[in-house]
Scaffold this active site. Structure first.
Site, PDB file in Angstrom:
ATOM      1  N   ASP A  31     -23.034  -6.210  -9.673  1.00 42.94           N
ATOM      2  CA  ASP A  31     -22.207  -5.204 -10.342  1.00 42.94           C
ATOM      3  C   ASP A  31     -23.039  -4.560 -11.449  1.00 42.94           C
ATOM      4  OD1 ASP A  31     -20.082  -3.910 -12.004  1.00 42.94           O
ATOM      5  OD2 ASP A  31     -18.740  -5.047 -10.685  1.00 42.94           O
ATOM      6  N   ASN A  32     -22.946  -3.225 -11.575  1.00 43.51           N
ATOM      7  CA  ASN A  32     -23.687  -2.560 -12.654  1.00 43.51           C
ATOM      8  C   ASN A  32     -22.882  -2.486 -13.949  1.00 43.51           C
ATOM      9  OD1 ASN A  32     -21.831  -0.501 -12.228  1.00 43.51           O
ATOM     10  ND2 ASN A  32     -23.340   0.977 -11.463  1.00 43.51           N
ATOM     11  N   SER A  34     -20.484  -0.678 -14.811  1.00 40.96           N
ATOM     12  CA  SER A  34     -20.093   0.655 -15.271  1.00 40.96           C
ATOM     13  C   SER A  34     -18.595   0.739 -15.490  1.00 40.96           C
ATOM     14  CB  SER A  34     -20.549   1.722 -14.270  1.00 40.96           C
ATOM     15  OG  SER A  34     -19.963   1.497 -12.997  1.00 40.96           O
ATOM     16  N   SER A 117     -10.459   2.645   2.111  1.00 41.61           N
ATOM     17  CA  SER A 117      -9.326   3.227   1.392  1.00 41.61           C
ATOM     18  C   SER A 117      -8.437   4.017   2.332  1.00 41.61           C
ATOM     19  CB  SER A 117      -9.834   4.161   0.290  1.00 41.61           C
ATOM     20  OG  SER A 117      -8.772   4.895  -0.284  1.00 41.61           O
ATOM     21  N   TYR A 141     -13.908  11.464  -2.598  1.00 44.20           N
ATOM     22  CA  TYR A 141     -13.747  10.011  -2.542  1.00 44.20           C
ATOM     23  C   TYR A 141     -13.341   9.567  -1.142  1.00 44.20           C
ATOM     24  CZ  TYR A 141     -11.619   5.421  -3.121  1.00 44.20           C
ATOM     25  OH  TYR A 141     -11.295   4.100  -2.967  1.00 44.20           O
ATOM     26  N   LYS A 145     -15.613   7.339   1.631  1.00 41.17           N
ATOM     27  CA  LYS A 145     -15.190   6.088   2.260  1.00 41.17           C
ATOM     28  C   LYS A 145     -15.255   6.192   3.784  1.00 41.17           C
ATOM     29  CE  LYS A 145     -14.126   3.261  -1.129  1.00 41.17           C
ATOM     30  NZ  LYS A 145     -14.714   1.910  -1.250  1.00 41.17           N
ATOM     31  N   ASN A 170      -2.118   1.684  -2.859  1.00 36.75           N
ATOM     32  CA  ASN A 170      -2.082   1.417  -4.299  1.00 36.75           C
ATOM     33  C   ASN A 170      -2.142  -0.084  -4.577  1.00 36.75           C
ATOM     34  OD1 ASN A 170      -1.343   4.293  -5.205  1.00 36.75           O
ATOM     35  ND2 ASN A 170       0.245   3.827  -3.716  1.00 36.75           N
ATOM     36  N   LEU A 187      -1.534   3.918 -11.828  1.00 39.12           N
ATOM     37  CA  LEU A 187      -0.146   4.059 -12.262  1.00 39.12           C
ATOM     38  C   LEU A 187       0.283   2.973 -13.246  1.00 39.12           C
ATOM     39  CD1 LEU A 187       2.673   5.370 -12.063  1.00 39.12           C
ATOM     40  CD2 LEU A 187       3.109   3.888 -10.074  1.00 39.12           C
ATOM     41  N   ARG A 217       5.586   5.092  -1.506  1.00 34.28           N
ATOM     42  CA  ARG A 217       4.206   4.721  -1.233  1.00 34.28           C
ATOM     43  C   ARG A 217       4.107   3.217  -0.954  1.00 34.28           C
ATOM     44  NH1 ARG A 217       4.092   9.389  -1.005  1.00 34.28           N
ATOM     45  NH2 ARG A 217       2.803  10.899  -2.156  1.00 34.28           N
ATOM     46  N   ASP A 282       1.546  16.400  -2.611  1.00 35.44           N
ATOM     47  CA  ASP A 282       2.103  15.047  -2.566  1.00 35.44           C
ATOM     48  C   ASP A 282       3.129  14.950  -1.435  1.00 35.44           C
ATOM     49  OD1 ASP A 282       0.708  13.763  -4.495  1.00 35.44           O
ATOM     50  OD2 ASP A 282       2.280  13.788  -6.012  1.00 35.44           O
TER      51      ASP A 282
END
Length: 324
Positions: A31-32, A34, A117, A141, A145, A170, A187, A217, A282
């Site tokens: 892991d960096n 960030s 994702s 994004y 993926k 989510n 959220l 969702r 949405d």
């Protein structure tokens, strides 16, 4: 047998490391930092602080530890931000994946679980998505993926890489008070931050064609998600067959208003969310069919919505106490 967990100092990755520990499997974290936290990695778990694009550091990690497979979680995970920063997204998520696969090939490591994702789907036409649903991502994004999944398929054909990708929506909750979701874009942290600050949380759109008018969702407890990663890794290590992609979904979904109601009940902070205009793009309802993952990975939603909220709130409060 040791599994390398990239992004293992992050919210999801740290829970995956905990899940491996629970079944007695060793891990090494890359892991960096960030967005991850050194404190999320237990003292007895090796942490290689390195970026995936640092090939020398990756090769050194594979040389130092007896890695049998990789759970690849590291990446730039903000769909909205990816529109503003596409090059950062592709560098971290695509070029980083290429670098990882090259290092794996050089080390002879042939098993990989990819934390993908549901952003790969974009806005599906059907309310219930399956692994066969069309992938039409709507952000850099989601595109990154999907490209990652393509890279795995190509590397599988080229060198026999055994792999599977887990798609989910989510991710919420906490499996331990030691690890909380600290993302400024998710959220649950956003609502908690508003409540603690005395602000009223907001809902985008209250007139959708759903039972209570708000979007529906899939919300997945992070501990359930982590368990699925471990199940996929064990299946790969055992040489058992896997699908190239699995959806990790509820098949039913939860509305935003139901989440807000659970937030009020758990926190004890009574509020009526402010309903604002819909956000463009949405869809009313998107949930995933998790039956394939149930069949092969033992996937199930073990936590209720209240469990999700209560565990997340507990971790948030523990983090606040630690800072004070």
């Amino acid at each position: 047998m040791t599994w390398m967990v990239t992004g293992g100092a992050g919210y999801i990755g740290a829970h995956v490391v905990e899940a491996f520990r629970a079944v007695g499997l060793e891990t090494v974290v890359v892991d960096n930092l960030s967005s991850g936290h050194r404190g999320f990695v237990p003292d007895d778990i090796p942490l290689v602080e390195a970026d995936l694009n640092d090939r020398a550091a990756l090769e050194g990690a594979f040389a130092r530890y007896p890695v049998a497979g990789v759970v690849h979680i590291a990446g730039y995970k903000y769909a909205g931000e990816s529109v503003r920063r596409p090059l950062r997204t592709y560098r971290d998520n695509v070029t980083g994946m290429v670098s990882l696969l090259e290092a794996m090939e050089g080390a002879g490591v042939r098993n990989l679980v990819f934390s993908s994702s549901a952003a790969t789907f974009g806005t599906p036409e059907a309310e219930l998505v399956t692994e066969a649903s069309a992938t039409v991502p709507e952000s850099p994004y989601g595109e990154s993926k999907l490209i990652g999944e393509w890279l795995l398929a190509d590397q599988g054909r080229a060198v026999g890489l055994r792999h599977t990708s887990l798609r989910y929506f989510n991710v919420v909750g906490s499996g331990t008070d030691r690890i909380a979701d600290t993302s400024p874009h998710n959220l649950f942290p956003l609502v908690f931050e508003a409540l603690v600050a005395g602000r009223t949380p907001q809902i985008n759109g209250g007139d959708y064609p759903t039972p209570d008018g708000t979007c529906v969702r899939d919300y997945v407890h992070v501990a359930d998600l982590a368990a699925a990663h471990v199940a996929a890794a064990r299946r790969l290590a055992a040489g058992e067959s896997v699908e190239p992609v699995y959806n990790l979904g509820s098949g039913a979904g939860t509305s935003v208003r139901e989440i807000m109601d659970a937030m009020a009940a758990v926190t004890g902070i009574d509020f009526t969310p402010e309903v604002r205009d819909r956000r463009p793009g949405d869809p009313a309802r998107i949930v995933a069919d998790g039956s394939l993952a149930a069949r092969d990975l033992g996937w199930t939603m073990r936590h209720s919505v209240r469990d999700m909220v209560a565990s997340a709130w507990s971790a948030r409060q523990a983090g606040d106490r630690a800072k004070s």
